[in-house]
Every structure is written in structure tokens, then in C-alpha cells.
Design a protein around this motif. Structure first.
Motif, PDB file in Angstrom:
ATOM      1  N   LYS A  49      38.161  34.325  38.057  1.00 14.68           N
ATOM      2  CA  LYS A  49      38.866  34.166  39.512  1.00 14.68           C
ATOM      3  C   LYS A  49      37.642  35.275  40.386  1.00 14.68           C
ATOM      4  N   SER A  86      42.898  44.100  39.121  1.00 14.37           N
ATOM      5  CA  SER A  86      44.479  43.697  38.512  1.00 14.37           C
ATOM      6  C   SER A  86      43.608  42.857  37.424  1.00 14.37           C
ATOM      7  N   HIS A 119      47.532  45.717  47.947  1.00 11.91           N
ATOM      8  CA  HIS A 119      47.349  46.361  46.294  1.00 11.91           C
ATOM      9  C   HIS A 119      46.833  47.364  46.046  1.00 11.91           C
ATOM     10  N   TYR A 144      40.252  44.857  45.026  1.00  5.87           N
ATOM     11  CA  TYR A 144      41.709  44.280  44.840  1.00  5.87           C
ATOM     12  C   TYR A 144      42.324  43.511  45.846  1.00  5.87           C
ATOM     13  N   ARG A 145      43.014  42.755  45.612  1.00 10.14           N
ATOM     14  CA  ARG A 145      43.800  41.401  46.155  1.00 10.14           C
ATOM     15  C   ARG A 145      43.740  41.799  47.068  1.00 10.14           C
ATOM     16  N   ASP A 146      44.181  42.694  47.526  1.00 11.06           N
ATOM     17  CA  ASP A 146      44.551  42.780  49.278  1.00 11.06           C
ATOM     18  C   ASP A 146      44.799  44.392  49.544  1.00 11.06           C
ATOM     19  N   GLN A 180      39.649  36.372  33.705  1.00 12.03           N
ATOM     20  CA  GLN A 180      39.999  36.839  34.920  1.00 12.03           C
ATOM     21  C   GLN A 180      38.212  36.970  35.765  1.00 12.03           C
ATOM     22  N   GLU A 228      37.507  34.391  46.549  1.00 10.67           N
ATOM     23  CA  GLU A 228      38.926  35.683  47.523  1.00 10.67           C
ATOM     24  C   GLU A 228      39.845  35.857  46.957  1.00 10.67           C
ATOM     25  N   ALA A 229      39.652  35.851  45.417  1.00 17.42           N
ATOM     26  CA  ALA A 229      40.894  36.496  44.693  1.00 17.42           C
ATOM     27  C   ALA A 229      40.642  38.166  45.001  1.00 17.42           C
ATOM     28  N   ILE A 230      40.085  38.332  45.524  1.00 18.54           N
ATOM     29  CA  ILE A 230      39.180  40.208  45.935  1.00 18.54           C
ATOM     30  C   ILE A 230      39.005  40.219  47.758  1.00 18.54           C
TER      31      ILE A 230
END
Length: 417
Positions: free
Chosen positions: A333, A292, A146, A141-143, A330, A181-183
Motif C-alpha cells: 500500500k 497506520s 491522521h 500518514y493517510r492524511d 502494508q 496515494e495511501a500516504i
């Protein structure tokens, strides 16, 4: 001993054949293609024991239109197909609520959570065994916010006794340095597994069935013959293959034969895409669901398979370019340090029933006719368990779980002749 004809040489059909052979039955498998060449080839390869939550959760009806209009979202539609899709879609979206989602999850919990053991048992002592790897199954997840946005689905898993760890920030990279960092939040679910080459795995299982005496016929089954309300044979090309029992397990192509048996199942293809990155410079440590992008990145033999996306467009249309592009964007990322030697692309068809549950069981009013298809995203995961259940039913043994939710009779349209 019965003579059993199985239509479909994917994971469900081949698993059914092997379980039937262990009971001493004579087995013939019919498919238009080679074993493991269809949907069973192109899946994400995860033995997703926690995948009991249907897509049709609360909020889907509101979210879907916006997703379709955003080319960066993992939901696509070939708009010319919409009129044909609508009857199925109305029934499908009618289940997009909390009550139905929990009911569907209760059904899937009968056939999904023990998937690793089921695969180990069907493959034990065969060359297919080497393709099974034990692993975590991770959700990126992003954060944390999310992740909390998916609270409904995770609450269903908790209600069914599942547990997980949540990692944030630097602990994500400590667990798996390949992740970018996207995760910013990683949910780690243990006691899962994955298949290192799904196509080769199903072929190895089919070879084992053939070595034990199964006959494989390349062709299209066009009719199921009956006398006095009982199955007597299957027509394939100019040949009639005699049998006492019949199993229909050919995924999204099962509709016409099912309808001939009096089962008018609302069935659609969820067109799924994958890209394979050959000789990647980095691999995730375990299969990774990128929330995402709604795709899974799975380490396989010599390659990284990234599979997911949902597109509605029927069985005949050519693949679209944008899903492949979105997958690659994706992936970059999620795994920013990734390079690779080559890339392969694939599109296939997941069999989606309107109520998100497969059909597993005997057709009412036709002795010896059994169905095993419609598994959506969990065909590989639940294939061996489905095969075991069908073999038990064919032998006249009552399964030790409740399979009433999978009964073909829920789609009975008329008495079969």
C-alpha cells in the motif's frame, strides 16, 4: 585498569566494550550467539533521534483490545500466553497516561536525541563506519487528520526542541516518488541516520573490539560470583572468568541474572517482525515509519527492510504467519510500484520493561555489578550512548546527564547476597 566481563554481544554490549577499551580496561564479552546475531541484527536500522515518545500514551488502554481483535492491526497476542503476560501487562498499562508518558519521554531524551553523533563516534576510524548513512526520518500518514490524531506525541517532541516539516498531497510524491496515494501526509524529520546493515555493523564493531584485545566467549553465563559484596567472576559453562566489574547487557534474556543480583525487573519480550525484500525495484528516499501499520521501511544494502509489529507470546513460541502477511500488505500500500527478486523473514525479541525505561547503572549493594538492558524499540539508537554511560560509571566518572530514572534500584527486590 579493571578486568570487565560483559554478558551480551549486541549493540549495547559491544559499544560498552569499545568504550571500556578506550579507558584502558581489559574486556571479555560472553554471549550464547555470535556478536550482532540477536535483536541487534533484526531491528529497523534507524538511528531514531526523535523516538522519545513511549507506546504507553493516553488512550492505549481503550485502543488495545480492539487492535488485538482486528487481524489488520499491528498488535498481536498468542492468547495462551495471556495468563503469564498479565502481571507485566497490568504494570505496563498503569503508565498509559499523559503524565507518565511525559515523564518517560524526559528520561529517554537523555539518551536518544544525540544518537547519530554517538554512533559516528563509536565507529569512527573502523570498518563499521561505512554502514552509517545520514538521512531524514519520515512518518507517513493517510492524511492531515491522521497526523493530527498523533498530536500528543508530536507535542512532546516539540517540547524537547525537535522540529519537522509537514508535506501534503502532491508534495509528498514530489519529495519521494516511490510513495503511493495511501500516504497523503508526510512528516519529515531531519538530522537522522540509519544503518545499512545492522548485523554486519555490530559484527564490525565487535571485530574492532577483538582486534584491540577483547576476548569473546561463546556460551551462556549462569552466575555472577561475589565475595564481600563485590563481583569476582562470571560462571560460563564449566569455566569461571575472573573479573573486577560485570555488565549485564543481554536484552530480554537479562532477567534471571538480574534477579540473582537482587533486581526483579518486570521484563517482557515484544516480539518484532521484519521482512527483507531483496533487490527491490523502488526504495523510499529515507527510512519511513508508516503510521497506520506501525512499521518502518528502511533502505539497506541491496534490500529493503520492513520491520515492526508488536506481538506478545513469550520467548519460546514459533513466529506467527499473520504479522509477516500484514507487513507485506502494508508495504504494498505504501509503495505500490514495488517489485522484488526475493524475500526473507525474521522474528526477534525486544526487551520491554514495564515502565518503558531501560536499566542503566550499578546495582546497589554489589560493588562492580552494572546493568544495561531494557531499551524496548530504541536499543540500536541508544546502544553507543548506553555503552558510554556504563564505561563512565565503571571508571568512577559521573555522567554529565541525569540517569537517575534508569537506576536498577527501582526494581530492587531484596538485598543481594
Amino acid at each position: 585498569m579493571s578486568r570487565v566481563v560483559i554478558v551480551g554481544a549486541g549493540i549495547v554490549g559491544v559499544s560498552t566494550a569499545l568504550w571500556l577499551q578506550r579507558d584502558g580496561h581489559e574486556v571479555t564479552v560472553i554471549d550464547r550467539g555470535a556478536p550482532g546475531d540477536g535483536t541487534s541484527y533484526g531491528n529497523a536500522g534507524v538511528l531514531a533521534s526523535c523516538s522519545i515518545v513511549p507506546v504507553t500514551g493516553p488512550g492505549l488502554v481503550k485502543k488495545a483490545p480492539g487492535m488485538l481483535l482486528d487481524r489488520n492491526q499491528p498488535l498481536f497476542l498468542k492468547w495462551g500466553y495471556l495468563p503469564k503476560l498479565m502481571p507485566w501487562l497490568r504494570k505496563y498499562l498503569a503508565h498509559a497516561n499523559a503524565e507518565d508518558a511525559r515523564r518517560i519521554a524526559n528520561g529517554l531524551a537523555q539518551i536518544v536525541p544525540d544518537s547519530v553523533n554517538e554512533h559516528m563516534e563509536i565507529a569512527r576510524g573502523t570498518p563499521a563506519e561505512r554502514f552509517i548513512a545520514m538521512s531524514d526520518y519520515n512518518f507517513g500518514y493517510r492524511d492531515l487528520a491522521h497526523f493530527k490524531g498523533d498530536a500528543f506525541g508530536w507535542s512532546i517532541r516539540r517540547d524537547h526542541g525537535m522540529s519537522w516539516d509537514v508535506l501534503e498531497g502532491q508534495w509528498v510524491r514530489k519529495y519521494d516518488p516511490a510513495l503511493g496515494e495511501a500516504i497523503g501526509c508526510l512528516v519529515r524529520v531531519g538530522n537522522h541516520g540509519h544503518i545499512k546493515d545492522p548485523g554486519a555493523y555490530v559484527k564490525a564493531l565487535a571485530a574492532e573490539a577483538e582486534a584491540r584485545g577483547a576476548r569473546f566467549i561463546r556460551g551462556e553465563a549462569t552466575d555472577v560470583l561475589r565475595e564481600n559484596g563485590a563481583v569476582t567472576g562470571v560462571r560460563v559453562g564449566g569455566e569461571t572468568v575472573p573479573c573486577d566489574k560485570f555488565v549485564l547487557a543481554t536484552g530480554v534474556w537479562s532477567g534471571p541474572l538480574a534477579k540473582a543480583l537482587g533486581i526483579d525487573v518486570p521484563l517482557e519480550t515484544e516480539r518484532g517482525y521484519h521482512i527483507e525484500l531483496i533487490e527491490p525495484s523502488v526504495m523510499p528516499s529515507a527510512p519511513l515509519m508508516v503510521a497506520s501499520g506501525k512499521f518502518v521501511a528502511t533502505p539497506m544494502e541491496g534490500r529493503l527492510r520492513c520491520a515492526g509489529i508488536v506481538e506478545f507470546g513469550g520467548l519460546d513460541a514459533a513466529p506467527s504467519r499473520r504479522p509477516f502477511q500484514l507487513l507485506e500488505e502494508q508495504v504494498k500500500k505504501a509503495l505500490p510500484g514495488l517489485t522484488f527478486k526475493d524475500k526473507r523473514e525474521w522474528m526477534g525479541h525486544r526487551p520491554a520493561t514495564a515502565d518503558s525505561l531501560p536499566l542503566i547503572g550499578e546495582v546497589d549493594g554489589i560493588k562492580g555489578a552494572f546493568l544495561g538492558f531494557g531499551h524496548h524499540h530504541i536499543g540500536l539508537t541508544s546502544g553507543p550512548k548506553t555503552g558510554r554511560l556504563l564505561a563512565q560509571l565503571i571508571a568512577g566518572r559521573a555522567p554529565n546527564i541525569d540517569i537517575s530514572m534508569f537506576a536498577p534500584s527501582r526494581f530492587a527486590s531484596r538485598p543481594a547476597k
